[in-house]
Write an enzyme that holds these catalytic residues in place. Sequence first.
Site, PDB file in Angstrom:
ATOM      1  N   LYS A   1       0.839  -1.222   0.000  1.00 42.88           N
ATOM      2  CA  LYS A   1       0.000   0.000   0.000  1.00 42.88           C
ATOM      3  C   LYS A   1       0.863   1.257   0.000  1.00 42.88           C
ATOM      4  O   LYS A   1       0.591   2.200  -0.730  1.00 42.88           O
ATOM      5  CB  LYS A   1      -0.923   0.043   1.229  1.00 42.88           C
ATOM      6  CG  LYS A   1      -1.936  -1.077   1.300  1.00 42.88           C
ATOM      7  CD  LYS A   1      -2.901  -0.878   2.464  1.00 42.88           C
ATOM      8  CE  LYS A   1      -2.268  -0.914   3.825  1.00 42.88           C
ATOM      9  NZ  LYS A   1      -1.661  -2.208   4.198  1.00 42.88           N
TER      10      LYS A   1
ATOM     11  N   ARG B   1      -0.645  -8.817  13.052  1.00 42.52           N
ATOM     12  CA  ARG B   1      -1.186  -7.823  12.103  1.00 42.52           C
ATOM     13  C   ARG B   1      -1.980  -8.511  10.994  1.00 42.52           C
ATOM     14  O   ARG B   1      -3.025  -8.008  10.577  1.00 42.52           O
ATOM     15  CB  ARG B   1      -0.024  -7.002  11.515  1.00 42.52           C
ATOM     16  CG  ARG B   1       0.558  -6.039  12.548  1.00 42.52           C
ATOM     17  CD  ARG B   1       1.933  -5.571  12.155  1.00 42.52           C
ATOM     18  NE  ARG B   1       1.917  -4.751  10.964  1.00 42.52           N
ATOM     19  CZ  ARG B   1       2.967  -4.594  10.154  1.00 42.52           C
ATOM     20  NH1 ARG B   1       4.099  -5.227  10.392  1.00 42.52           N
ATOM     21  NH2 ARG B   1       2.873  -3.817   9.112  1.00 42.52           N
TER      22      ARG B   1
ATOM     23  N   ARG C   1      11.628  -5.655   4.613  1.00 42.92           N
ATOM     24  CA  ARG C   1      11.344  -4.220   4.434  1.00 42.92           C
ATOM     25  C   ARG C   1      12.230  -3.355   5.330  1.00 42.92           C
ATOM     26  O   ARG C   1      12.477  -3.666   6.488  1.00 42.92           O
ATOM     27  CB  ARG C   1       9.871  -3.956   4.790  1.00 42.92           C
ATOM     28  CG  ARG C   1       9.507  -2.487   4.729  1.00 42.92           C
ATOM     29  CD  ARG C   1       8.048  -2.299   4.583  1.00 42.92           C
ATOM     30  NE  ARG C   1       7.295  -2.586   5.793  1.00 42.92           N
ATOM     31  CZ  ARG C   1       5.975  -2.432   5.880  1.00 42.92           C
ATOM     32  NH1 ARG C   1       5.289  -2.013   4.843  1.00 42.92           N
ATOM     33  NH2 ARG C   1       5.348  -2.714   7.003  1.00 42.92           N
TER      34      ARG C   1
HETATM   35  P1  AMP Z   1       0.901   0.433   8.926  1.00 39.40           P
HETATM   36  O1  AMP Z   1       2.097   1.305   8.732  1.00 39.40           O
HETATM   37  O2  AMP Z   1      -0.294   0.869   8.132  1.00 39.40           O
HETATM   38  O3  AMP Z   1       1.225  -1.031   8.745  1.00 39.40           O
HETATM   39  O4  AMP Z   1       0.455   0.596  10.465  1.00 39.40           O
HETATM   40  C1  AMP Z   1       1.339   0.247  11.518  1.00 39.40           C
HETATM   41  C2  AMP Z   1       0.545   0.138  12.806  1.00 39.40           C
HETATM   42  O5  AMP Z   1      -0.053   1.403  13.119  1.00 39.40           O
HETATM   43  C3  AMP Z   1      -0.628  -0.846  12.760  1.00 39.40           C
HETATM   44  O6  AMP Z   1      -0.215  -2.193  13.020  1.00 39.40           O
HETATM   45  C4  AMP Z   1      -1.507  -0.291  13.864  1.00 39.40           C
HETATM   46  O7  AMP Z   1      -0.988  -0.603  15.144  1.00 39.40           O
HETATM   47  C5  AMP Z   1      -1.346   1.218  13.670  1.00 39.40           C
HETATM   48  N1  AMP Z   1      -2.343   1.768  12.717  1.00 39.40           N
HETATM   49  C6  AMP Z   1      -2.106   2.332  11.504  1.00 39.40           C
HETATM   50  N2  AMP Z   1      -3.244   2.737  10.926  1.00 39.40           N
HETATM   51  C7  AMP Z   1      -4.231   2.423  11.799  1.00 39.40           C
HETATM   52  C8  AMP Z   1      -5.638   2.570  11.773  1.00 39.40           C
HETATM   53  N3  AMP Z   1      -6.275   3.113  10.723  1.00 39.40           N
HETATM   54  N4  AMP Z   1      -6.344   2.141  12.855  1.00 39.40           N
HETATM   55  C9  AMP Z   1      -5.728   1.595  13.922  1.00 39.40           C
HETATM   56  N5  AMP Z   1      -4.403   1.394  14.014  1.00 39.40           N
HETATM   57  C10 AMP Z   1      -3.647   1.816  12.961  1.00 39.40           C
END
Ligand code: AMP
Length: 216
Positions: free
Chosen positions: A13, A169, A125
């Site tokens: 993404k 996750r 990554r």
């Molecule tokens: P990402 O970089 O999108 O993989 O997000 C890393 C972490 O941030 C996730 O595993 C969640 O702990 C938190 N996070 C990011 N976006 C959200 C969201 N929209 N709602 C809740 N937690 C989020």
Amino acid sequence: MYLVLLGPPGVGKGTEAELLAEKFSITHLSTGDMLREAVARKTEAGKAASAYMLKGELVPDEIVIGLFREVVGGAGNGFVLDGFPRNRPQAESLEETLRGEGINLTAVISLKADDAILISRLSGRRQCRDCDAIYHLGNYPPKSEGVCDKCGGELYQRKDDREEAIRERLAVYQEQTPQLLDYYGEKGLLEKISANDTSQETFVRICDILQKKKTS
Ligand code: AMP
């Protein structure tokens, strides 16, 4: 153009969002990047979020929605949302916020890849501490080890890109996503794309869909 990218961790993404932001001159909004910055700056939101993030759990909706509302007004030209919404309450809150701004989503693109590919992408990554650019040790290494090509910042491995957190996750994603797909499917906004191949191939697929939307 107002886009939402959905997909499991590691599906790409962030990479696709960067490419889209550049091509269409829109703003890339990543709640994960916003949260990591809040954690690094030790803000109230960051302090509240960090334990959830380390475990790979979702941060409570009110924190994420608060951060999103702070920045969305600045995305006048359009945006591509990466990592938000993650569940139905967030999707409803997004809809309400956009209604207030007079904005309609253009498309919601759901990216899909096999679990083995996701795990390999996540464990290789590396991300820049300064500009959040993303690399992969195998598929897209930086020119100089540990150093960002774009800004010279230090590359690091996210703590939640380690095995235990990755598993959590992926589980959270499997649990929350069906309701999100139903929500956007019912609104006629949902487009599903395979992201098993290279980021460029996925990008071409996304652009084809956007082109078809434009001409339909
Ligand atoms: P990402 O970089 O999108 O993989 O997000 C890393 C972490 O941030 C996730 O595993 C969640 O702990 C938190 N996070 C990011 N976006 C959200 C969201 N929209 N709602 C809740 N937690 C989020």
